[in-house]
Motif scaffolding. Sequence first.
Motif, PDB file in Angstrom:
ATOM      1  N   ILE A   1     -37.442 138.390  59.247  1.00 11.67           N
ATOM      2  CA  ILE A   1     -38.529 137.539  58.738  1.00 11.67           C
ATOM      3  C   ILE A   1     -39.343 136.907  59.873  1.00 11.67           C
ATOM      4  O   ILE A   1     -38.853 136.727  60.971  1.00 11.67           O
TER       5      ILE A   1
ATOM      6  N   GLY B   1     -29.406 141.493  52.326  1.00 10.42           N
ATOM      7  CA  GLY B   1     -30.115 142.099  53.466  1.00 10.42           C
ATOM      8  C   GLY B   1     -30.018 141.205  54.688  1.00 10.42           C
ATOM      9  O   GLY B   1     -30.766 140.243  54.831  1.00 10.42           O
TER      10      GLY B   1
ATOM     11  N   SER C   1     -32.743 135.504  59.669  1.00 13.52           N
ATOM     12  CA  SER C   1     -32.932 134.621  58.505  1.00 13.52           C
ATOM     13  C   SER C   1     -31.636 133.869  58.189  1.00 13.52           C
ATOM     14  O   SER C   1     -31.656 132.671  57.869  1.00 13.52           O
TER      15      SER C   1
ATOM     16  N   GLU D   1     -24.825 143.241  53.873  1.00 17.77           N
ATOM     17  CA  GLU D   1     -25.508 144.255  54.703  1.00 17.77           C
ATOM     18  C   GLU D   1     -24.699 145.544  54.655  1.00 17.77           C
ATOM     19  O   GLU D   1     -23.493 145.519  54.844  1.00 17.77           O
TER      20      GLU D   1
ATOM     21  N   ASP E   1     -22.694 148.000  50.040  1.00 19.77           N
ATOM     22  CA  ASP E   1     -23.948 148.237  49.329  1.00 19.77           C
ATOM     23  C   ASP E   1     -24.156 147.126  48.297  1.00 19.77           C
ATOM     24  O   ASP E   1     -23.294 146.887  47.444  1.00 19.77           O
ATOM     25  N   ALA E   2     -25.316 146.457  48.388  1.00 21.93           N
ATOM     26  CA  ALA E   2     -25.622 145.366  47.460  1.00 21.93           C
ATOM     27  C   ALA E   2     -25.559 145.836  46.003  1.00 21.93           C
ATOM     28  O   ALA E   2     -25.205 145.060  45.110  1.00 21.93           O
TER      29      ALA E   2
ATOM     30  N   ASP F   1     -33.894 140.000  50.428  1.00 20.34           N
ATOM     31  CA  ASP F   1     -34.642 140.594  51.548  1.00 20.34           C
ATOM     32  C   ASP F   1     -34.034 141.942  51.919  1.00 20.34           C
ATOM     33  O   ASP F   1     -33.960 142.315  53.088  1.00 20.34           O
TER      34      ASP F   1
HETATM   35  C1  LIG Z   1     -35.509 143.434  56.072  1.00 20.79           C
HETATM   36  S1  LIG Z   1     -33.889 143.663  56.695  1.00 20.79           S
HETATM   37  C2  LIG Z   1     -33.175 142.054  56.505  1.00 20.79           C
HETATM   38  C3  LIG Z   1     -33.739 141.058  57.471  1.00 20.79           C
HETATM   39  C4  LIG Z   1     -33.036 139.716  57.521  1.00 20.79           C
HETATM   40  N1  LIG Z   1     -32.985 139.109  56.196  1.00 20.79           N
HETATM   41  C5  LIG Z   1     -33.754 138.777  58.465  1.00 20.79           C
HETATM   42  O1  LIG Z   1     -34.893 138.381  58.163  1.00 20.79           O
HETATM   43  O2  LIG Z   1     -33.172 138.427  59.529  1.00 20.79           O
HETATM   44  C6  LIG Z   1     -33.159 144.532  55.360  1.00 20.79           C
HETATM   45  C7  LIG Z   1     -31.717 144.970  55.567  1.00 20.79           C
HETATM   46  O3  LIG Z   1     -31.228 145.448  54.303  1.00 20.79           O
HETATM   47  C8  LIG Z   1     -30.247 146.435  54.584  1.00 20.79           C
HETATM   48  N2  LIG Z   1     -30.040 147.238  53.350  1.00 20.79           N
HETATM   49  C9  LIG Z   1     -30.845 148.220  52.840  1.00 20.79           C
HETATM   50  N3  LIG Z   1     -30.340 148.673  51.668  1.00 20.79           N
HETATM   51  C10 LIG Z   1     -29.195 147.960  51.442  1.00 20.79           C
HETATM   52  C11 LIG Z   1     -28.242 147.975  50.402  1.00 20.79           C
HETATM   53  N4  LIG Z   1     -28.356 148.822  49.363  1.00 20.79           N
HETATM   54  N5  LIG Z   1     -27.202 147.095  50.465  1.00 20.79           N
HETATM   55  C12 LIG Z   1     -27.069 146.242  51.520  1.00 20.79           C
HETATM   56  N6  LIG Z   1     -27.962 146.197  52.546  1.00 20.79           N
HETATM   57  C13 LIG Z   1     -29.004 147.038  52.516  1.00 20.79           C
HETATM   58  C14 LIG Z   1     -30.810 147.211  55.755  1.00 20.79           C
HETATM   59  O4  LIG Z   1     -29.785 147.891  56.462  1.00 20.79           O
HETATM   60  C15 LIG Z   1     -31.526 146.102  56.556  1.00 20.79           C
HETATM   61  O5  LIG Z   1     -30.707 145.669  57.634  1.00 20.79           O
END
Ligand SMILES: C[S@@+](CC[C@H](N)C(=O)[O-])C[C@H]1O[C@@H](n2cnc3c(N)ncnc32)[C@H](O)[C@@H]1O
Length: 211
Positions: free
Chosen positions: A37, A61, A67, A86, A114-115, A132
């Motif tokens: 972010i 995420g 964040s 994550e 996985d979320a 996010d």
């Molecule tokens: C935009 S980044 C997050 C940034 C963080 N919130 C920050 O601002 O510091 C999105 C993250 O979501 C993770 N991601 C993507 N699909 C996912 C899933 N299905 N389950 C968990 N994490 C996932 C990616 O590996 C990535 O590291």
Amino acid sequence: MNFKKAHAYIESLYEKRKLTQKKYTEVTELKDFGPVIDDDVARMLQVLITLAKPRKVLEIGTSVGFSTASMAKAVKVYGGKITTIEFDAKVAEQAKKNFEREMVAGQIEVRIGDACDIIPMLKEDYDLIFQDVGDKELYAALFDDCVRLLNPGGLLVAEDTLFPITLFPAFKCEKMRETLANFNKRVADCPLLESTLLPIGDGFTVAVKRW
Ligand SMILES: C[S@@+](CC[C@H](N)C(=O)[O-])C[C@H]1O[C@@H](n2cnc3c(N)ncnc32)[C@H](O)[C@@H]1O
């Protein structure tokens, strides 16, 4: 309003802050990670947390945890806790190292997975949920669960929600645009939520679950 000029002015006011996106990512050893972010969104999260004092925060995420660390600095003041999800184990391990460095590791539980699998199984209630996740299709897919998991008066916040109008057509992101437009409509039309969408970061949704 000239948003570019306003943005530059606002950032100039806060440039002396200790925790900024630039400083945080510069000292992060891993260089290949999902985007984090912007500083204006980090400050907004800290303002909301200081105002609402959520005891339990859920983040979907993590990436390298900018964040998460920003929120943790705010919840640490009154002893709040953050669970962050994550699925990339390598970036999650880097996030954990960063939390140690920022002295907020005690506030944060990192769940690697996985979320899509984790969120539907959660039974606990949360006072703030920050959406996010990198896979933007999950915003709409996990929306009902997020509302279910929130306590009344709890906050649902989400980043990148202006993508439906800001992503360039050349990026061939039609699916991402559509799914985020669907999420935005669901938030706006949800009778359980009082919400708005702010033009900071890449669009930042703030919604409160009604009492
Ligand atoms: C935009 S980044 C997050 C940034 C963080 N919130 C920050 O601002 O510091 C999105 C993250 O979501 C993770 N991601 C993507 N699909 C996912 C899933 N299905 N389950 C968990 N994490 C996932 C990616 O590996 C990535 O590291």
